[in-house]
Scaffold this active site. Sequence first.
Site, short mmCIF file in Angstrom:
data_model
loop_
_atom_site.label_atom_id
_atom_site.label_comp_id
_atom_site.label_asym_id
_atom_site.label_seq_id
_atom_site.Cartn_x
_atom_site.Cartn_y
_atom_site.Cartn_z
N PRO A 134 0.04 -2.61 -17.61
CG PRO A 134 -0.39 -0.75 -16.59
CD PRO A 134 0.44 -1.71 -16.59
CD GLU A 135 2.30 -5.68 -22.33
OE1 GLU A 135 2.37 -5.91 -23.86
OE2 GLU A 135 2.63 -6.39 -21.78
CG HIS A 171 0.61 1.74 -2.58
ND1 HIS A 171 1.68 2.18 -1.84
CD2 HIS A 171 0.37 0.69 -2.29
CE1 HIS A 171 2.34 1.15 -1.07
NE2 HIS A 171 1.29 0.14 -1.31
#
Length: 282
Positions: A2-3, A95
């Site tokens: 994710p940017e 997770h």
Amino acid sequence: MPELPEVETIRSYLGGLLPGKSIDAVVRIDPRMVKRSPADAEAIANLLSGREVIAVDRRGKFLFLRMDTGDALLLHLGMSGRLVAESREAPVPIHTHLILRFGDLEVRLTDPRRFGRVAWVPKGVQPDVQLGVEPLSRHFGTKTLQDAFHGRRVAVKTALLNQQLIAGLGNIYADEALFRANIHPERAAGSLTVEEMRRLARAVKHVLRQSLEHRGTSFSDYVDALGHPGENQAYLHVYGREGKPCRRCRQRIQRVVVGGRSSHFCPRCQAQQPSITVRSAD
DNA sequence: ACCACATCCTGTTAGC
DNA sequence: TGCTAACAGGATGTGG
């Protein structure tokens, strides 16, 4: 990973969904994800319970859930993080380290590699993140790069990844912007001409806007807040395309390690120009 | 001030 | 086939 475009896609959705809703319970918060926070996991759970979200903001790759109290919850997705809003009845993925419950809805942070971060940001306190200019704001342009790159000997690729200079670029869009601007990733940042910096500034804006239009790039882990992958991977020119022909000139895309990060480029479109050495003091 | 490098972590892939 | 080892990388801390 994710940017800026991926985080903004998530922010946009959650920003339309969460404001006005209250956190009924912090169902789960893994202390290992709470990093550089003035409040520990247990304290955050207590502080969040009963609070109403009033806004969802983004700065660089960071998300902020603003609360009615003026406090905020900082979230970072690291490289494998997902932030998904779904029914509390939906199975909880492994997770999953943070679960905020809003009625029948849950917002869940799932991050296999745990590079993400959860932190408390008290009212009136600046979050302890050092971030440069927002590349999609009107404050970003050629001048920004001139100031940021001046005198720097580091590779331009490394400089683009420095969040203290420009907030939100990651490995994918740094490589894509350099390709679009026809600049070799190993060029010293300070050696770029004004014309090259102008091209690079425009290329940064272009690749980020283009990805936003396609709801982000899903290379490995990224999905949006609805759990859907993005579509921008179909539009990448160099990232992840080692050995494949350049979309512009058919030359094979190369991969080199720059500043410890893999960098993809076209050796023909991004030739290593003879560096223009200004100083020759000796 | 600037820069290189190690660290965190685990799923995936390459190699034997 | 099955095990081990290398690899990926965002932000941060350390040491030069």
